[in-house]
Write an enzyme that holds these catalytic residues in place. Structure first.
Site, PDB file in Angstrom:
ATOM      1  N   GLY A 163       0.797  -1.208   0.000  1.00  0.00           N
ATOM      2  CA  GLY A 163       0.000   0.000   0.000  1.00  0.00           C
ATOM      3  C   GLY A 163       0.832   1.262   0.000  1.00  0.00           C
ATOM      4  O   GLY A 163       1.910   1.310  -0.595  1.00  0.00           O
ATOM      5  N   ASP A 184       1.868   4.227 -12.524  1.00  0.00           N
ATOM      6  CA  ASP A 184       1.233   5.290 -13.306  1.00  0.00           C
ATOM      7  C   ASP A 184      -0.272   5.311 -13.057  1.00  0.00           C
ATOM      8  O   ASP A 184      -0.878   6.384 -12.955  1.00  0.00           O
ATOM      9  CB  ASP A 184       1.516   5.092 -14.793  1.00  0.00           C
ATOM     10  CG  ASP A 184       2.996   5.215 -15.117  1.00  0.00           C
ATOM     11  OD1 ASP A 184       3.695   5.957 -14.405  1.00  0.00           O
ATOM     12  OD2 ASP A 184       3.446   4.562 -16.070  1.00  0.00           O
TER      13      ASP A 184
END
Length: 298
Positions: free
Chosen positions: A217, A245
């Site tokens: 995370g 991205d």
């Protein structure tokens, strides 16, 4: 619908898939080869557009077949390309990617991306001034990125800087960035402090960093020193290309909701992206992301 201006690279990805990575000097039979639109800037533009943002791309391609194909692809994805220039006598940027076992190695040849100048950014000032957020990376010249930061600050527009590829960053640039989105290695290099534990790195830029740690995370330290951790979502990994991205694009597209909801949406979008092949091939739509999040409890 937030308006996101993306300033960055546009590449053609040449992707080879194999059962494992070759050793130095070894010739290995592969399983699959494809050409895929890529480049951190273009990837983030496409991902943000699929998630419902109005996206304007500022970038450069060469006067070759790859360049024409990439601009056509951005147009089809709904990305506004009026600030994508064609550089005569220069090849479009390419990335040579090998995928094996869900991981990847990448060699980037910048080509026309290194011809994106501060003047090109200044030509897009009106779009930057009217944006809800500006998103950029480090696959274009640093002087160009610095101009993006100056204009975003001038017009009071939040700026997200994804500091990849990793590089040491000037203090003046860091001061102008709203959010820096590195992984642990990129953050250490940005601050020129290799080997420093990531909690100590995060503490140096309170309120300014969302640091990603892959499947674990992302982390953020607010201006009061409180640490927030958004866990990753467990999925079956096919190809990690473009996951970062997708994360950055989702963060930008959801930033108006607040940082914590944006981090949750970004973690989910990135998780979804690795379940399919190709940098842009796995990027979810807004409806797909909403359905995925509705199934989650974290």
């Amino acid at each position: 619908m937030p308006k996101v201006v993306v300033v960055g690279s546009i590449n053609m990805d040449l992707v080879a898939q194999a059962s494992r990575f070759p050793e130095p000097g070894e010739t290995l039979s592969g399983e699959r080869f494809v050409t895929c639109p890529g480049g951190k800037g273009a990837n983030q533009a496409v991902a943000a557009s699929r998630l419902g943002a109005q996206v304007v791309m500022v970038g450069a391609v060469g006067d070759d077949a790859f360049g024409r194909e990439l601009v056509d692809g951005l147009d089809r994805e709904g990305v506004v390309t009026r600030h994508v220039k064609t550089v005569e006598g220069t090849a479009t940027g390419v990335a040579l990617i090998t995928v094996a076992g869900g991981e990847n190695t990448i060699i980037v040849i910048p080509g026309a991306n290194h011809a994106l100048t501060p003047a090109d950014v200044e030509a897009a000032e009106a779009d930057i001034a009217s944006a809800d957020v500006v998103l950029t990376q480090l696959e274009v010249p640093l002087a160009t990125v610095e101009t993006v930061a100056i204009l975003a600050e001038k017009h009071g527009v939040p700026l997200i800087l994804n500091p990849a590829p990793a590089a040491q960053l000037p203090a003046e640039l860091l001061a102008r960035v709203t959010l820096l989105t590195p992984n642990e290695h990129e953050l250490a290099l940005a601050l020129n402090q290799p080997g420093t534990p990531f909690p100590d790195l995060l503490a140096q830029l309170p309120g300014k960093v969302v640091m990603t740690r892959g499947e674990h995370g992302a982390y953020h330290v607010d201006t009061q020193g409180a640490v927030y951790h958004q866990p990753g979502f467990k999925v079956d990994v096919v190809d990690t290309t473009g996951a970062g991205d997708t994360y950055n694009a989702a963060l930008a597209a959801h930033l108006q909701l607040g940082l914590k909801p944006a981090m949750r949406a970004a973690a989910a979008a990135a998780a979804m992206s690795v379940t399919r092949f190709g940098a842009q091939g796995g990027m979810p739509t807004a409806d797909e992301l909403a359905a995925f999040l509705a199934e989650q409890t974290a």
